[in-house]
Design a protein around this motif. Structure first.
Motif, PDB file in Angstrom:
ATOM      1  N   MET A   1       0.844  -1.184   0.000  1.00 43.71           N
ATOM      2  CA  MET A   1       0.000   0.000   0.000  1.00 43.71           C
ATOM      3  C   MET A   1       0.888   1.246   0.000  1.00 43.71           C
ATOM      4  O   MET A   1       1.844   1.340   0.765  1.00 43.71           O
ATOM      5  CB  MET A   1      -0.829  -0.010   1.283  1.00 43.71           C
ATOM      6  CG  MET A   1      -2.068   0.797   1.156  1.00 43.71           C
ATOM      7  SD  MET A   1      -3.057   0.422   2.594  1.00 43.71           S
ATOM      8  CE  MET A   1      -4.184   1.740   2.527  1.00 43.71           C
ATOM      9  N   PRO A   3       2.365   4.876   0.778  1.00 42.64           N
ATOM     10  CA  PRO A   3       2.216   5.784   1.914  1.00 42.64           C
ATOM     11  C   PRO A   3       1.378   6.997   1.484  1.00 42.64           C
ATOM     12  O   PRO A   3       1.361   7.380   0.330  1.00 42.64           O
ATOM     13  CB  PRO A   3       3.636   6.220   2.237  1.00 42.64           C
ATOM     14  CG  PRO A   3       4.432   5.919   1.025  1.00 42.64           C
ATOM     15  CD  PRO A   3       3.737   4.828   0.299  1.00 42.64           C
ATOM     16  N   ASN A   4       0.658   7.519   2.486  1.00 47.71           N
ATOM     17  CA  ASN A   4      -0.153   8.699   2.186  1.00 47.71           C
ATOM     18  C   ASN A   4       0.749   9.892   1.882  1.00 47.71           C
ATOM     19  O   ASN A   4       1.748  10.114   2.545  1.00 47.71           O
ATOM     20  CB  ASN A   4      -1.024   9.064   3.388  1.00 47.71           C
ATOM     21  CG  ASN A   4      -2.171   8.096   3.528  1.00 47.71           C
ATOM     22  OD1 ASN A   4      -2.571   7.475   2.558  1.00 47.71           O
ATOM     23  ND2 ASN A   4      -2.675   7.956   4.740  1.00 47.71           N
ATOM     24  N   ARG A   5       0.407  10.611   0.845  1.00 47.87           N
ATOM     25  CA  ARG A   5       1.146  11.840   0.572  1.00 47.87           C
ATOM     26  C   ARG A   5       0.679  12.900   1.542  1.00 47.87           C
ATOM     27  O   ARG A   5      -0.474  12.956   1.914  1.00 47.87           O
ATOM     28  CB  ARG A   5       0.837  12.334  -0.838  1.00 47.87           C
ATOM     29  CG  ARG A   5       1.476  11.462  -1.900  1.00 47.87           C
ATOM     30  CD  ARG A   5       1.198  12.061  -3.264  1.00 47.87           C
ATOM     31  NE  ARG A   5       1.847  11.266  -4.264  1.00 47.87           N
ATOM     32  CZ  ARG A   5       3.116  11.417  -4.619  1.00 47.87           C
ATOM     33  NH1 ARG A   5       3.858  12.321  -4.087  1.00 47.87           N
ATOM     34  NH2 ARG A   5       3.640  10.630  -5.533  1.00 47.87           N
TER      35      ARG A   5
ATOM     36  N   MET B   1      -2.617   1.453   6.589  1.00 50.27           N
ATOM     37  CA  MET B   1      -1.698   2.103   7.516  1.00 50.27           C
ATOM     38  C   MET B   1      -2.457   2.568   8.731  1.00 50.27           C
ATOM     39  O   MET B   1      -3.560   3.054   8.653  1.00 50.27           O
ATOM     40  CB  MET B   1      -1.064   3.345   6.874  1.00 50.27           C
ATOM     41  CG  MET B   1       0.035   3.025   5.909  1.00 50.27           C
ATOM     42  SD  MET B   1       1.569   2.750   6.812  1.00 50.27           S
ATOM     43  CE  MET B   1       2.618   2.335   5.444  1.00 50.27           C
ATOM     44  N   ASP B   6       0.872   7.047   9.951  1.00 49.88           N
ATOM     45  CA  ASP B   6       0.655   8.325   9.237  1.00 49.88           C
ATOM     46  C   ASP B   6       1.382   9.450   9.928  1.00 49.88           C
ATOM     47  O   ASP B   6       2.053  10.281   9.300  1.00 49.88           O
ATOM     48  CB  ASP B   6      -0.844   8.672   9.198  1.00 49.88           C
ATOM     49  CG  ASP B   6      -1.572   7.809   8.169  1.00 49.88           C
ATOM     50  OD1 ASP B   6      -2.802   7.729   8.266  1.00 49.88           O
ATOM     51  OD2 ASP B   6      -0.879   7.239   7.310  1.00 49.88           O
ATOM     52  N   ILE B   9       5.071   9.152   9.353  1.00 46.67           N
ATOM     53  CA  ILE B   9       5.454   9.625   8.017  1.00 46.67           C
ATOM     54  C   ILE B   9       5.452  11.153   7.972  1.00 46.67           C
ATOM     55  O   ILE B   9       6.379  11.773   7.471  1.00 46.67           O
ATOM     56  CB  ILE B   9       4.506   9.046   6.951  1.00 46.67           C
ATOM     57  CG1 ILE B   9       4.790   7.556   6.774  1.00 46.67           C
ATOM     58  CG2 ILE B   9       4.717   9.776   5.626  1.00 46.67           C
ATOM     59  CD1 ILE B   9       3.732   6.824   6.019  1.00 46.67           C
ATOM     60  N   GLN B  13       8.591  13.422   7.188  1.00 43.08           N
ATOM     61  CA  GLN B  13       8.577  14.438   6.141  1.00 43.08           C
ATOM     62  C   GLN B  13       8.866  15.806   6.730  1.00 43.08           C
ATOM     63  O   GLN B  13       9.578  16.621   6.146  1.00 43.08           O
ATOM     64  CB  GLN B  13       7.209  14.465   5.440  1.00 43.08           C
ATOM     65  CG  GLN B  13       7.002  13.318   4.475  1.00 43.08           C
ATOM     66  CD  GLN B  13       5.594  13.277   3.952  1.00 43.08           C
ATOM     67  OE1 GLN B  13       4.683  13.799   4.584  1.00 43.08           O
ATOM     68  NE2 GLN B  13       5.412  12.631   2.814  1.00 43.08           N
TER      69      GLN B  13
END
Lengths: 336, 331
Positions: A1, A3-5, B1, B6, B9, B13
């Motif tokens: 899947m 990853p969410n942007r 996820m 999340d 991530i 980022q």
């Protein structure tokens, strides 16, 4: 899947758009400012055409037959006029000078024969006449059919509307002289000017005994006195004596009286002696007479005019001049 | 996820972005530091880089300070004038380099008298070589475009034909100077290069009416050594001319009054502005030369304040008669 942007939030997006918009506005502002920059402040000259402007290109176009341009057209403004005419620059700048265009032409058959055209844009005909008249050489040949123009063996000088023009040759030859007159003719026919070439004030000088072509206009300090500006002067020959007559139109009668009194005081403070007047009519008009190191000075006010005679060799002739001036100026006052 | 992934991530980022931003800011800051000038623009020039014009004068010889020669021929008159002061070898030694500074201010034809006469300049060049000079330079920093001035005044060609090296001004020939007792010439650029390598200096100038100064003669001729926006000195023209006389100590000045520009100076423009005076003045005292010269313009010393200022500053004397000028006539 996958990853969410990361997606920016509304607040972050709004701030970003505002910053981008600000940058865009700044960029537009810079472009607008640069597009309309007065380059002349940096000595960079841009040809402009339009109402009241004189095209650079037309100066080189005055090249007469048998000649070609010797150099590029030069343009000067008050800030750098000194770089062309050095110590003479103040004379022009103080007389309303705006721009000077110069162009050299050389004979195709003989490179030792060349001339330079100077076109001074003096903003109006009175300014142009002033710089023309105060620099005018003595005993020169006036050009026929032109109001303010004369020649010498190697040069030509004239006024055309707001422009004062000089054409200076490298030698005294018929070929150069013909070329100069061709330039002058073309200039007059090609350059449009206001119809008002006449300077009305000059008609106020009495015609009798006036030395033709002797009139001048001093825009500043006349006869060394700062308070006497915008003054017309002309020479006369009366009874074999040379007299300079002058007048200046002030804002009103009160100002004229004040300037007359100040000029009289200036003469006395600088060594003049008051003298009695022989002419009874003049005495009644409270005209002041001064003996200034052997010459006679007259000064008086009539209506808005301050007027008089300067460096008269004879008091009798000066009194005659005063009477003539009063008669002429009185008519002007009555006509106003 | 999962939600915590999340967040991780997003955190990763975020940290990456912060890192990139930090590097960008650090780079910008580093460049800024490198370009940053702590002291700001310097108010003047380092004292060490200021130059002083050499003293080109020759020892005095009482009774041979100033000569005045009447005659229509410039060549004959200048030869006689220099001869009366002891001859060219009094001034120029064998093997010396000579700088001649004529008035080449304007791109004006010779007949108008606004610049030095080319024939006269050429003759002085020849005289210098006759005395054994190893090199003669003719130079000036004109008001108008230099190349046009040297060409159209005829001086460039005349000087070259006589064997001189004509040097036009270039930026790298200018250095700053400071006149110790001066009010105006302070850290000011002067045209220095050609004079730095000269052993002797001769000034050649016509006599002209000058709208601002009253007259332009041998002292005013040194205005051509000034660089920068020298026109600002016109506001205090008398002081600047006096300071030029203090700054420059020439070997000899030649004041050409064969034709004098009586009006409409300094540019003139008409032969009507000129009067034949048929006079040549050579002098080791340029103030004395100008004091005599002004009489040919129908002026008195008192009409030219810069003469008195220069005298008070010790640049010479206006009492040229006290120097016992030598008069002569050539046919």
């Amino acid at each position: 899947m996958e990853p969410n942007r990361y997606r920016a939030g509304h607040l972050e997006s709004a701030i970003s758009f505002c910053l981008l918009a600000l940058l865009f506005i700044l960029a537009v502002g810079v472009v607008v400012k640069q597009a309309d920059y007065d380059m002349s402040r940096f000595g960079i000259y841009i040809e402009k055409t339009g109402a009241g402007e004189f095209s650079v290109m037309r100066v080189s176009a005055f090249v007469p037959a048998g000649f070609e341009t010797l150099s590029r057209t030069e343009i000067y403004i008050p800030g750098n006029l000194y770089e062309k005419i050095n110590g003479k620059a103040p004379l022009y700048i103080e007389s309303g000078f705006e721009k000077l265009y110069t162009q050299r032409f050389v004979s195709k058959g003989n490179d030792s024969l060349w001339m330079e055209l100077f076109v001074y844009d003096m903003a109006n005909v009175k300014n142009a006449f002033s710089v023309y008249s105060v620099q005018k050489r003595a005993d020169v040949e006036l050009l026929p059919n032109m109001l303010f123009a004369y020649q010498t063996a190697n040069s030509l000088y004239f006024v055309h509307g707001r422009f004062y023009i000089e054409i200076v040759g490298s030698a005294e030859t018929p070929e150069l002289y013909k070329a100069m007159t061709d330039i002058a003719r073309k200039f007059i026919s090609d350059v449009a000017i206001d119809k008002a070439m006449q300077i009305e004030e000059l008609t106020l000088f009495p015609r009798e005994n006036l030395v033709t072509g002797s009139s001048k206009l001093y825009l500043r300090s006349t006869f060394g006195f700062e308070g006497l500006n915008n003054t017309f002067v002309a020479r006369y020959i009366l009874d074999g004596h040379i007299i300079t007559a002058f007048f200046s139109k002030r804002s009103d009668g009160q100002d004229a009286q004040k300037v007359a009194k100040n000029y009289y005081n200036f003469l006395i403070e600088n060594g003049g002696r008051a003298k009695p007047i022989a002419n009874e009519d003049l005495r009644r008009l409270q005209i002041k007479v001064v003996d200034f190191y052997g010459t006679t000075e007259f000064v008086f006010a009539i209506g808005p005019f301050v007027a008089g005679a300067h460096e008269a060799e004879s008091q009798y002739s000066a009194e005659r001049m005063a009477v003539m001036l009063i008669n002429s100026l009185s008519k002007a006052v009555n006509n106003d | 996820m999962t939600e915590s992934n999340d967040k991780k991530i997003q955190r990763r980022q975020f940290l990456a972005r912060v890192g990139k931003a930090g590097v960008s800011i650090a780079a910008a800051g580093f460049i800024t530091c490198k370009l940053y000038d702590k002291q700001g623009p310097k108010a003047g020039v380092d004292i060490g880089s200021l130059v002083t014009l050499p003293d080109f004068s020759v020892p005095d010889k009482p009774g041979q300070v100033i000569s005045i020669v009447k005659g229509a021929s410039r060549v004959k008159a200048v030869n006689k004038a220099i001869e009366l002061l002891g001859g060219i070898k009094r001034f120029i030694n064998e093997g010396e380099a000579v700088a001649i500074k004529p008035n080449v201010a304007f791109a004006s034809p010779p007949m108008l008298g606004a610049t030095a006469n080319p024939e006269l300049v050429a003759e002085v060049v020849r005289l210098c070589y006759k005395a054994g000079a190893r090199q003669v330079i003719v130079t000036d920093n004109p008001i108008n475009d230099p190349s046009s001035c040297f060409k159209l005044s005829g001086i460039g060609k005349a000087a070259s034909n006589a064997g001189a090296e004509v040097i036009l001004p270039r930026p790298n020939l200018f250095k700053h100077t400071m006149l110790t007792r001066g009010k105006l010439i302070k850290n000011w650029p002067i045209f220095y290069g050609p004079f730095a390598r000269a052993d002797k200096l001769i000034g050649i100038a016509p006599i002209k009416h000058h709208h601002r100064a009253g007259a332009s003669m041998s002292m005013k001729n040194w205005y051509g050594l000034l660089g920068g926006r020298r026109n600002i000195f016109h506001q205090d023209i008398n002081t600047i001319i006096a300071e030029l006389a203090m700054m420059v100590k020439p070997t000899l000045v030649i004041l050409d009054a064969t034709q004098v520009m009586m009006t409409n100076g300094p540019t003139g423009g008409s032969v009507k502005d000129l009067r034949w005076a048929n006079t040549m003045i050579a002098s080791c005292d340029m103030l004395a030369a100008d004091a005599y010269g002004c009489t040919l313009l129908d002026l008195k010393v008192s009409d030219l304040p810069y003469l008195i200022k220069a005298q008070n500053a010790g640049a010479g004397t206006t009492d040229y008669e006290s120097l016992k000028p030598i008069f002569a006539t050539v046919s």
